[in-house]
Design a protein around this motif. Structure first.
Motif, PDB file in Angstrom:
ATOM      1  N   ARG A  20       0.641  -0.968   0.726  1.00 18.76           N
ATOM      2  CA  ARG A  20       0.163   0.073   0.241  1.00 18.76           C
ATOM      3  C   ARG A  20       0.978   1.344  -0.010  1.00 18.76           C
ATOM      4  NH1 ARG A  20      -5.035  -1.756   3.960  1.00 18.76           N
ATOM      5  NH2 ARG A  20      -5.956  -2.658   2.604  1.00 18.76           N
ATOM      6  N   ARG A  21       1.837   0.987   1.049  1.00 15.53           N
ATOM      7  CA  ARG A  21       2.677   2.613   1.133  1.00 15.53           C
ATOM      8  C   ARG A  21       3.635   2.657  -0.054  1.00 15.53           C
ATOM      9  NH1 ARG A  21       6.300   4.576   5.639  1.00 15.53           N
ATOM     10  NH2 ARG A  21       4.013   4.657   6.416  1.00 15.53           N
ATOM     11  N   THR A  23       2.557   1.893  -3.569  1.00 17.40           N
ATOM     12  CA  THR A  23       2.134   1.569  -4.393  1.00 17.40           C
ATOM     13  C   THR A  23       1.462   3.159  -4.370  1.00 17.40           C
ATOM     14  OG1 THR A  23       0.398   0.797  -3.612  1.00 17.40           O
ATOM     15  CG2 THR A  23       1.404  -0.781  -5.364  1.00 17.40           C
ATOM     16  N   ALA A  24       0.748   3.411  -3.490  1.00 18.32           N
ATOM     17  CA  ALA A  24       0.672   5.199  -3.169  1.00 18.32           C
ATOM     18  C   ALA A  24       1.435   6.624  -3.902  1.00 18.32           C
ATOM     19  CB  ALA A  24       0.183   5.250  -1.594  1.00 18.32           C
TER      20      ALA A  24
END
Length: 171
Positions: A20-21, A23-24
Motif C-alpha cells: 500500500r505504501r 503503490t501510493a
C-alpha cells in the motif's frame, strides 16, 4: 513450529502495508522516496531480528519454563526464524508492489523447498533442535533470495497499474 506460525503472522500484515505504501507513493509521483524507505526499514528490521535473537537466547530458560516446553531444543532458532520471516515479508511486499510476480512466486518455492529439505534433513540428524535449525536455515536462504530480487525490482522503473476502463468508455 506452532510458535513460528503464530509469530510470523504480523509478516502478512506488514506485506500488505508495504504494498500500500509503495503503490501510493508511486501513484502520487513520489517514487523517489521508496528506495531510501525500503533500505531504512530493512536495516531497522535486521537489527531488530538480531536483538530479538540475543534477547531470546538470554531469557531462554524462563521462556521455556513459561511455555511449558520439555527442553530448550530449538526455541531460539524458531523465534529467530519468525523474525526473519517478517523481513522476508517486507521484500515480498516490494516484489508485489513492483508487480514482479515471477520472482515473488520463485521466492515462495525457494522457501517451501529449502525449509522442507532442511527441516527434514536436520531433524533426522539432530531431532527437535535440528528441525528448528532447518526452519532457520530455510528462512535465511529465503530472506537472501527475497532481498536480492526485491532490490533488483526496486532498481527497475515502477509499473503503474493501467487505468480502469469502464464498459461505457470502451464503446
Amino acid at each position: 513450529l506452532g510458535i513460528f506460525l503464530v509469530l510470523s503472522m504480523p509478516g502478512s500484515a506488514l506485506l500488505v502495508a508495504v504494498v500500500r505504501r509503495i503503490t501510493a507513493w508511486e501513484s502520487e509521483g513520489r517514487a523517489g522516496r521508496v528506495h531510501s524507505w525500503v533500505v531504512r526499514v530493512h536495516r531497522v528490521g535486521a537489527v531488530a531480528v538480531v536483538v530479538l535473537a540475543l534477547a531470546i537466547f538470554l531469557v531462554r530458560a524462563p521462556l521455556i519454563s513459561a511455555l511449558n516446553l520439555p527442553g530448550p531444543g530449538g526455541v531460539v532458532e524458531i523465534l529467530t526464524a519468525a523474525g526473519i520471516w517478517v523481513l522476508v515479508s517486507i521484500d515480498r511486499g516490494l516484489l508485489q508492489a513492483r508487480q514482479d510476480y515471477r520472482n515473488l512466486s520463485i521466492n515462495l518455492v525457494v522457501e517451501a523447498d529449502t525449509r522442507t529439505a532442511f527441516t527434514i534433513g536436520f531433524a533426522a540428524a539432530w531431532g527437535v533442535t535440528g528441525a528448528a535449525l532447518g526452519v532457520l536455515a530455510g528462512e535465511l536462504i529465503t530472506a537472501v533470495h527475497a532481498r536480492v530480487t526485491a532490490m533488483c525490482a526496486l532498481a527497475l522503473p515502477a509499473r503503474l497499474p493501467l487505468p480502469a476502463v469502464s464498459a461505457v468508455s470502451a464503446v
